[in-house]
Design a protein around this motif. Structure first.
Motif, PDB file in Angstrom:
ATOM      1  N   GLY A  15       0.825  -1.271  -0.198  1.00  0.00           N
ATOM      2  CA  GLY A  15      -0.212  -0.088  -0.012  1.00  0.00           C
ATOM      3  C   GLY A  15       0.834   1.303  -0.019  1.00  0.00           C
ATOM      4  N   SER A  16       0.289   2.475   0.209  1.00  0.00           N
ATOM      5  CA  SER A  16       0.976   3.714  -0.051  1.00  0.00           C
ATOM      6  C   SER A  16       0.216   4.635   1.074  1.00  0.00           C
ATOM      7  CB  SER A  16       0.487   4.308  -1.199  1.00  0.00           C
ATOM      8  OG  SER A  16       0.868   3.711  -2.432  1.00  0.00           O
ATOM      9  N   LEU A  17       1.239   5.499   1.676  1.00  0.00           N
ATOM     10  CA  LEU A  17       1.016   6.467   2.506  1.00  0.00           C
ATOM     11  C   LEU A  17       1.562   7.678   1.989  1.00  0.00           C
ATOM     12  CD1 LEU A  17       1.294   4.966   6.307  1.00  0.00           C
ATOM     13  CD2 LEU A  17      -0.802   6.005   5.127  1.00  0.00           C
ATOM     14  N   ARG A  18       0.939   9.196   2.408  1.00  0.00           N
ATOM     15  CA  ARG A  18       1.732  10.187   2.367  1.00  0.00           C
ATOM     16  C   ARG A  18       2.061  11.012   3.447  1.00  0.00           C
ATOM     17  NH1 ARG A  18       0.562  15.760  -1.266  1.00  0.00           N
ATOM     18  NH2 ARG A  18      -1.202  15.961   0.509  1.00  0.00           N
ATOM     19  N   LEU A  19       3.152  11.122   4.100  1.00  0.00           N
ATOM     20  CA  LEU A  19       3.313  11.950   5.163  1.00  0.00           C
ATOM     21  C   LEU A  19       3.392  13.324   5.017  1.00  0.00           C
ATOM     22  CD1 LEU A  19       6.127   9.599   6.909  1.00  0.00           C
ATOM     23  CD2 LEU A  19       3.625   9.388   6.688  1.00  0.00           C
ATOM     24  N   SER A  20       3.179  14.392   5.862  1.00  0.00           N
ATOM     25  CA  SER A  20       3.137  15.800   5.650  1.00  0.00           C
ATOM     26  C   SER A  20       4.251  16.081   6.732  1.00  0.00           C
ATOM     27  CB  SER A  20       1.968  16.300   5.738  1.00  0.00           C
ATOM     28  OG  SER A  20       1.053  16.115   4.604  1.00  0.00           O
ATOM     29  N   CYS A  21       4.989  17.237   6.570  1.00  0.00           N
ATOM     30  CA  CYS A  21       5.662  18.005   7.686  1.00  0.00           C
ATOM     31  C   CYS A  21       5.213  19.214   7.469  1.00  0.00           C
ATOM     32  CB  CYS A  21       7.129  17.636   7.704  1.00  0.00           C
ATOM     33  SG  CYS A  21       8.104  18.579   8.677  1.00  0.00           S
ATOM     34  N   ALA A  22       4.669  19.767   8.412  1.00  0.00           N
ATOM     35  CA  ALA A  22       4.285  21.468   8.536  1.00  0.00           C
ATOM     36  C   ALA A  22       5.164  21.951   9.509  1.00  0.00           C
ATOM     37  CB  ALA A  22       2.792  21.372   9.117  1.00  0.00           C
ATOM     38  N   ALA A  23       5.726  23.046   8.784  1.00  0.00           N
ATOM     39  CA  ALA A  23       6.631  24.102   9.453  1.00  0.00           C
ATOM     40  C   ALA A  23       6.057  25.217  10.045  1.00  0.00           C
ATOM     41  CB  ALA A  23       7.766  24.437   8.503  1.00  0.00           C
ATOM     42  N   SER A  24       6.196  25.796  11.061  1.00  0.00           N
ATOM     43  CA  SER A  24       5.680  27.164  11.691  1.00  0.00           C
ATOM     44  C   SER A  24       7.079  28.080  11.709  1.00  0.00           C
ATOM     45  CB  SER A  24       5.191  27.022  13.017  1.00  0.00           C
ATOM     46  OG  SER A  24       6.276  26.422  14.016  1.00  0.00           O
ATOM     47  N   GLY A  25       6.466  29.236  11.796  1.00  0.00           N
ATOM     48  CA  GLY A  25       7.775  30.157  11.576  1.00  0.00           C
ATOM     49  C   GLY A  25       7.998  30.784  10.263  1.00  0.00           C
ATOM     50  N   ARG A  26       9.021  31.576  10.061  1.00  0.00           N
ATOM     51  CA  ARG A  26       9.171  32.059   8.904  1.00  0.00           C
ATOM     52  C   ARG A  26      10.326  31.633   8.083  1.00  0.00           C
ATOM     53  NH1 ARG A  26      10.010  38.250  10.696  1.00  0.00           N
ATOM     54  NH2 ARG A  26      11.029  37.374  12.355  1.00  0.00           N
ATOM     55  N   ALA A  27      10.400  31.878   6.869  1.00  0.00           N
ATOM     56  CA  ALA A  27      11.594  31.532   6.290  1.00  0.00           C
ATOM     57  C   ALA A  27      11.752  29.947   5.739  1.00  0.00           C
ATOM     58  CB  ALA A  27      12.802  31.990   6.532  1.00  0.00           C
ATOM     59  N   PHE A  28      10.559  29.212   5.722  1.00  0.00           N
ATOM     60  CA  PHE A  28      10.716  27.845   5.417  1.00  0.00           C
ATOM     61  C   PHE A  28      11.759  27.619   4.342  1.00  0.00           C
ATOM     62  CE2 PHE A  28       9.223  23.594   5.510  1.00  0.00           C
ATOM     63  CZ  PHE A  28       8.973  23.119   4.204  1.00  0.00           C
ATOM     64  N   SER A  29      11.445  28.347   3.259  1.00  0.00           N
ATOM     65  CA  SER A  29      12.003  28.174   2.346  1.00  0.00           C
ATOM     66  C   SER A  29      13.780  28.282   2.210  1.00  0.00           C
ATOM     67  CB  SER A  29      11.806  29.040   0.844  1.00  0.00           C
ATOM     68  OG  SER A  29      11.846  30.661   1.349  1.00  0.00           O
ATOM     69  N   THR A  30      14.045  28.726   3.373  1.00  0.00           N
ATOM     70  CA  THR A  30      15.822  28.764   3.509  1.00  0.00           C
ATOM     71  C   THR A  30      16.108  27.455   4.296  1.00  0.00           C
ATOM     72  OG1 THR A  30      15.415  29.727   5.525  1.00  0.00           O
ATOM     73  CG2 THR A  30      15.350  31.487   3.689  1.00  0.00           C
ATOM     74  N   TYR A  31      15.312  26.530   4.438  1.00  0.00           N
ATOM     75  CA  TYR A  31      15.849  25.358   5.167  1.00  0.00           C
ATOM     76  C   TYR A  31      15.771  24.058   4.109  1.00  0.00           C
ATOM     77  CZ  TYR A  31      15.032  27.693   9.940  1.00  0.00           C
ATOM     78  OH  TYR A  31      15.132  28.232  10.838  1.00  0.00           O
ATOM     79  N   ASP A  72       6.428  22.206  -0.636  1.00  0.00           N
ATOM     80  CA  ASP A  72       5.400  23.343  -1.100  1.00  0.00           C
ATOM     81  C   ASP A  72       5.975  24.435  -0.385  1.00  0.00           C
ATOM     82  OD1 ASP A  72       1.881  23.746  -1.968  1.00  0.00           O
ATOM     83  OD2 ASP A  72       3.685  25.154  -1.678  1.00  0.00           O
ATOM     84  N   ASN A  73       6.531  25.302  -0.692  1.00  0.00           N
ATOM     85  CA  ASN A  73       7.242  26.461   0.020  1.00  0.00           C
ATOM     86  C   ASN A  73       6.204  27.298   0.411  1.00  0.00           C
ATOM     87  OD1 ASN A  73       9.919  25.485   0.365  1.00  0.00           O
ATOM     88  ND2 ASN A  73      10.624  26.523  -1.191  1.00  0.00           N
ATOM     89  N   ALA A  74       5.163  27.531  -0.358  1.00  0.00           N
ATOM     90  CA  ALA A  74       4.169  28.392  -0.208  1.00  0.00           C
ATOM     91  C   ALA A  74       3.243  28.038   1.066  1.00  0.00           C
ATOM     92  CB  ALA A  74       3.231  28.651  -1.512  1.00  0.00           C
ATOM     93  N   ARG A  75       3.206  26.702   1.140  1.00  0.00           N
ATOM     94  CA  ARG A  75       2.404  26.037   2.185  1.00  0.00           C
ATOM     95  C   ARG A  75       3.030  25.710   3.401  1.00  0.00           C
ATOM     96  NH1 ARG A  75      -2.796  24.653   0.397  1.00  0.00           N
ATOM     97  NH2 ARG A  75      -3.056  24.456  -1.963  1.00  0.00           N
ATOM     98  N   ASN A  76       4.566  26.037   3.441  1.00  0.00           N
ATOM     99  CA  ASN A  76       5.243  25.618   4.513  1.00  0.00           C
ATOM    100  C   ASN A  76       5.390  24.204   4.952  1.00  0.00           C
ATOM    101  OD1 ASN A  76       5.959  28.414   4.589  1.00  0.00           O
ATOM    102  ND2 ASN A  76       5.416  28.682   6.638  1.00  0.00           N
ATOM    103  N   THR A  77       5.382  23.170   3.916  1.00  0.00           N
ATOM    104  CA  THR A  77       5.050  21.783   3.890  1.00  0.00           C
ATOM    105  C   THR A  77       5.920  21.255   3.252  1.00  0.00           C
ATOM    106  OG1 THR A  77       2.739  22.178   4.734  1.00  0.00           O
ATOM    107  CG2 THR A  77       3.297  20.017   4.247  1.00  0.00           C
ATOM    108  N   MET A  78       6.389  19.976   3.687  1.00  0.00           N
ATOM    109  CA  MET A  78       7.365  19.024   3.029  1.00  0.00           C
ATOM    110  C   MET A  78       6.625  17.515   3.003  1.00  0.00           C
ATOM    111  SD  MET A  78      11.011  17.387   3.901  1.00  0.00           S
ATOM    112  CE  MET A  78      10.493  16.918   5.513  1.00  0.00           C
ATOM    113  N   TYR A  79       6.592  16.724   1.812  1.00  0.00           N
ATOM    114  CA  TYR A  79       5.873  15.653   1.902  1.00  0.00           C
ATOM    115  C   TYR A  79       6.858  14.459   1.713  1.00  0.00           C
ATOM    116  CZ  TYR A  79       2.069  19.060   0.994  1.00  0.00           C
ATOM    117  OH  TYR A  79       1.423  20.094   1.048  1.00  0.00           O
ATOM    118  N   LEU A  80       6.274  13.198   2.110  1.00  0.00           N
ATOM    119  CA  LEU A  80       6.766  11.917   1.555  1.00  0.00           C
ATOM    120  C   LEU A  80       5.855  11.098   1.313  1.00  0.00           C
ATOM    121  CD1 LEU A  80       9.721  10.687   1.474  1.00  0.00           C
ATOM    122  CD2 LEU A  80       8.949   9.489   3.792  1.00  0.00           C
TER     123      LEU A  80
END
Length: 120
Positions: A15-31, A72-80
């Motif tokens: 099967g499949s799963l999608r994980l999300s990682c939501a980031a708070s704070g500013r400048a997510f795109s710099t990480y 998705d830097n606009a959503r401050n979120t990373m996925y797997l």
């Protein structure tokens, strides 16, 4: 930056799963971001990493061709996106972030982890 992983659960082998990682704070795109996992009784291991703009993706050999990391830097979120899951993928999955492109053991910011259980 504060990180919160979600999306884990119980899934059957194959099967499949999608994980999300939501980031708070500013400048997510710099990480630089990454996923790690730790199975019961084992050391934490690197799963996948991604650069600030979504490039420079790299994967552990054990997940190549099955997992896809994205952000998705606009959503401050990373996925797997995890496909073709096997029992060996059972672990707590953590997301991590760092201002610099660092070795896996040097990531400074960590989320709390989300449990993925694959039943065979």
């Amino acid at each position: 930056v504060q990180l919160q992983a979600s999306g884990g659960g119980l899934v059957q082998a194959g099967g499949s799963l999608r994980l999300s990682c939501a980031a708070s704070g500013r400048a997510f795109s710099t990480y630089t971001m990454a996923w790690f996992r730790q199975a019961l009784g084992k050391e934490r291991e690197f799963v996948a990493g991604i650069g600030r703009n979504g490039g420079n993706r790299n994967y552990a050999d054990s997940v190549k061709g099955r997992f896809t990391i994205s952000r998705d830097n606009a959503r401050n979120t990373m996925y797997l996106q995890m496909n073709s899951l096997t029992a060996e993928d059972t672990a707590v999955y953590y997301c991590a972030a760092d201002r610099f492109e660092v070795a896996p053991e040097d990531y400074k910011n960590w989320g709390q982890g989300t449990l993925v259980t694959v039943s065979s």
